[in-house]
Write an enzyme that holds these catalytic residues in place. Structure first.
Site, mmCIF file in Angstrom:
data_model
loop_
_atom_site.group_PDB
_atom_site.id
_atom_site.type_symbol
_atom_site.label_atom_id
_atom_site.label_comp_id
_atom_site.label_asym_id
_atom_site.label_seq_id
_atom_site.Cartn_x
_atom_site.Cartn_y
_atom_site.Cartn_z
ATOM 1 N N ARG A 107 -19.275 43.822 6.090
ATOM 2 C CA ARG A 107 -19.150 44.420 7.418
ATOM 3 C C ARG A 107 -20.497 44.331 8.124
ATOM 4 N NH1 ARG A 107 -14.542 43.949 7.146
ATOM 5 N NH2 ARG A 107 -12.869 45.420 7.611
ATOM 6 N N HIS A 121 -16.400 35.124 10.750
ATOM 7 C CA HIS A 121 -15.472 35.970 9.994
ATOM 8 C C HIS A 121 -14.429 35.119 9.268
ATOM 9 C CE1 HIS A 121 -14.756 40.505 9.931
ATOM 10 N NE2 HIS A 121 -14.082 40.003 8.926
ATOM 11 N N GLU A 156 -18.611 43.594 15.957
ATOM 12 C CA GLU A 156 -17.190 43.600 15.596
ATOM 13 C C GLU A 156 -16.672 44.985 15.230
ATOM 14 O OE1 GLU A 156 -16.270 39.459 13.463
ATOM 15 O OE2 GLU A 156 -17.715 40.695 12.360
#
Length: 332
Positions: free
Chosen positions: A239, A295, A268
């Site tokens: 993340r 991603h 994000e």
């Protein structure tokens, strides 16, 4: 004749998913490769009973208030920090995920990030394409992986999948987590548990494999970067907001950090109100010390199909008044 429940799918899915759901639901699809606006998703979902969501989506209290008939929000994903599960629970809405299909492809991508950064592959590719390559000569030397130390922060399913794939690289492996592997696993995988500080100070490569929760937000910050071994590398496939991108950029600019590779970015993480609105420009422009992918962690065709199918099964379970297998909350 009873009317079929309405189910909204916010992003493109494989035809097999549509075929699976069509006998049971009235489907509202987005078969483009574009992300719908939040307003459009709400408009489509305001009278829906089911909703299949993906990483670009963001569900909060305001969204749920606008969609009062929802019974299930099914995530075609594993990490759900962009979704207010507590608010779903309060409204008797099941929230489900797919926990078991993303570890292997994410671990594969992590190996790629590690090798590309460690072996200066992007610089090599640019050299070949520049027209200045005239055959082998000593240049673009790198640290390599052999006999180096790699530390994994997080030993859940992602950390375990990565550890198994690193065994053939002849590295010293360390890990830090609240959980502890079994003695047999530590022996078989030749990995040692250590403190976070020791991992940072000893590792030539640090790989992040933790979920985004309050305790891990900016886990890698100015202070923890200073603990890292000089000229070490940081890899982030989990993340974006696990790291403070500004602090990482500063550490690279100063020469303390040799490189940073990531598949995820702070921008994000929709649920964080003060998140950056773009990727740090210093990181983007330093093409010799950074490498980024958009991603791609689970972006394997068959894997994405299977993830969406599991998400579809969770929806059908709820609409059949059963407890869904991928539930992360409990509904009375």
């Amino acid at each position: 004749m009873n009317q079929k429940p309405k189910v909204v799918i916010t992003h493109w899915v494989h035809p097999e998913i549509i075929d699976y759901l069509t006998p049971h639901c009235e489907l509202i699809l987005n078969q483009t490769k574009e992300t719908l606006t939040r307003e459009e998703v709400i408009n489509r979902s305001k009278d829906a009973q089911g909703l299949m969501v993906f990483m670009p989506d963001y569900i909060d209290v305001n969204f749920l208030e606008a969609c009062p008939q929802l019974k299930v929000i099914s995530g075609a994903l594993r990490g759900y920090d962009n979704f207010d599960v507590e608010a779903c629970t309060k409204r008797n809405i099941w929230f489900t995920i797919v926990p078991d299909l993303l570890a292997a492809p994410t671990a594969e991508l992590t190996i790629g990030l590690l090798l590309i950064l460690a072996r200066r592959m992007v610089e090599g590719d640019r050299l070949i394409r520049s027209g200045n390559f005239q055959g082998w000569k000593p240049q673009l030397y790198s640290t390599g992986l052999l006999n180096k130390t790699l530390g994994i922060i997080g030993m859940g399913k992602l950390g375990k999948a990565l550890t198994k794939r690193l065994m053939g690289f002849d590295m010293t492996l360390l890990y830090h987590d609240k959980i502890t592997l079994t003695s047999q696993q530590e022996r078989d995988w030749k990995i040692t548990k250590t403190s976070l500080e020791e991992l940072l100070t000893k590792s030539d490569y640090v790989v992040l494999m933790v979920p985004l929760v309050p305790d891990t937000y900016h886990l890698i910050n100015e202070n923890s970067l200073k603990m890292m071994k000089p000229n070490s590398f940081l890899i982030n496939p989990c993340r974006g907001s696990i790291v403070d991108e500004t602090a990482v950029a500063t550490a690279i600019k100063s020469g303390h950090l040799a490189g940073y590779a990531a598949d995820v970015f702070e921008m994000e993480d929709w649920a964080i109100a003060n998140r950056p609105q773009s990727i740090n420009q210093t990181l983007l422009t330093d093409i010799n010390h950074t490498f980024f992918t958009p991603h791609l962690g689970s972006a394997v065709n068959e894997v994405r199909r299977d993830i969406a199918l599991e998400a579809a099964k969770n929806i059908i379970e709820v609409l059949s008044e059963n407890r869904p297998q991928g539930a992360v909350n409990g509904i009375v």
